[in-house]
Design a protein around this motif. Structure first.
Motif, PDB file in Angstrom:
ATOM      1  N   ILE A  89       3.080  56.884  17.477  1.00  0.00           N
ATOM      2  CA  ILE A  89       2.533  56.791  18.835  1.00  0.00           C
ATOM      3  C   ILE A  89       3.337  55.814  19.679  1.00  0.00           C
ATOM      4  N   SER A  90       3.589  54.621  19.139  1.00  0.00           N
ATOM      5  CA  SER A  90       4.243  53.590  19.956  1.00  0.00           C
ATOM      6  C   SER A  90       5.688  53.946  20.289  1.00  0.00           C
ATOM      7  N   SER A  91       6.420  54.574  19.363  1.00  0.00           N
ATOM      8  CA  SER A  91       7.811  54.918  19.663  1.00  0.00           C
ATOM      9  C   SER A  91       7.875  56.001  20.743  1.00  0.00           C
ATOM     10  N   THR A  92       6.968  56.945  20.703  1.00  0.00           N
ATOM     11  CA  THR A  92       6.932  57.987  21.729  1.00  0.00           C
ATOM     12  C   THR A  92       6.568  57.386  23.083  1.00  0.00           C
ATOM     13  N   CYS A  93       5.637  56.460  23.097  1.00  0.00           N
ATOM     14  CA  CYS A  93       5.250  55.793  24.346  1.00  0.00           C
ATOM     15  C   CYS A  93       6.390  54.929  24.887  1.00  0.00           C
ATOM     16  N   LYS A  94       7.110  54.254  23.999  1.00  0.00           N
ATOM     17  CA  LYS A  94       8.267  53.458  24.432  1.00  0.00           C
ATOM     18  C   LYS A  94       9.314  54.351  25.088  1.00  0.00           C
ATOM     19  N   ALA A  95       9.611  55.488  24.465  1.00  0.00           N
ATOM     20  CA  ALA A  95      10.610  56.403  25.015  1.00  0.00           C
ATOM     21  C   ALA A  95      10.163  56.932  26.374  1.00  0.00           C
ATOM     22  N   ARG A  96       8.912  57.334  26.477  1.00  0.00           N
ATOM     23  CA  ARG A  96       8.382  57.842  27.747  1.00  0.00           C
ATOM     24  C   ARG A  96       8.469  56.766  28.831  1.00  0.00           C
ATOM     25  N   THR A  97       8.097  55.548  28.500  1.00  0.00           N
ATOM     26  CA  THR A  97       8.152  54.442  29.458  1.00  0.00           C
ATOM     27  C   THR A  97       9.579  54.218  29.944  1.00  0.00           C
ATOM     28  N   ALA A  98      10.538  54.203  29.021  1.00  0.00           N
ATOM     29  CA  ALA A  98      11.940  53.965  29.384  1.00  0.00           C
ATOM     30  C   ALA A  98      12.489  55.090  30.255  1.00  0.00           C
ATOM     31  N   ALA A  99      12.128  56.327  29.952  1.00  0.00           N
ATOM     32  CA  ALA A  99      12.614  57.460  30.750  1.00  0.00           C
ATOM     33  C   ALA A  99      12.040  57.429  32.162  1.00  0.00           C
ATOM     34  N   LEU A 100      10.749  57.205  32.262  1.00  0.00           N
ATOM     35  CA  LEU A 100      10.095  57.273  33.571  1.00  0.00           C
ATOM     36  C   LEU A 100      10.381  56.063  34.443  1.00  0.00           C
TER      37      LEU A 100
END
Length: 134
Positions: free
Chosen positions: A59-70
């Motif tokens: 969960i946290s790695s996917t959220c980190k990636a989404r945060t960095a992209a957006l």
């Protein structure tokens, strides 16, 4: 003002290169990781959960990636005074955990990569290796 602007799109093939490079770095440092690669819109393109990585890091790695992209910025840089408010305002779709990096090509964000299950420094090192593959 122009009606269109230039854009680049991270493909599945590119995302898999990022994932492979990140996995290689995680293996090199001996730290099993969860690694997520997303496109410019934060949509998951590739994911790997290495044997021995932490289940919650999915969960946290996917959220980190989404945060960095957006955001177009590495994760972990927000001031602690606002991180809870931003997370709540974004329906918990934003995180300040270290380890997410935008992937930039020619100055344009094309996606992001993030790792989780190690220390912040380990997560960041694995994400950097992945981002460098593009």
């Amino acid at each position: 003002m122009a009606d269109l602007k230039d854009a680049r799109i991270l493909t599945l093939s590119g995302a898999l290169k990022v994932l492979d490079a990140a996995i290689a770095e995680a293996e090199r440092i001996g730290q099993p990781m969860c690694i997520a690669v997303v496109d410019l819109g934060g949509n998951l393109l590739a994911f790997g959960r290495m044997d021995g990585s932490k289940a919650l890091s999915v969960i946290s790695s996917t959220c980190k990636a989404r945060t960095a992209a957006l955001s177009g910025e590495p994760t972990g840089g927000a001031h602690a005074d606002v991180e809870i408010q931003i997370a709540l305002a974004s329906d918990s779709q934003w995180t300040n955990l270290i380890g997410g990096l935008p992937i930039k090509v020619g100055g344009l964000v094309v996606g992001a990569v993030a790792a989780g299950s190690g220390s912040g420094a380990q997560d960041l090192a694995v994400a950097r290796a992945g981002a460098a593959a593009i």
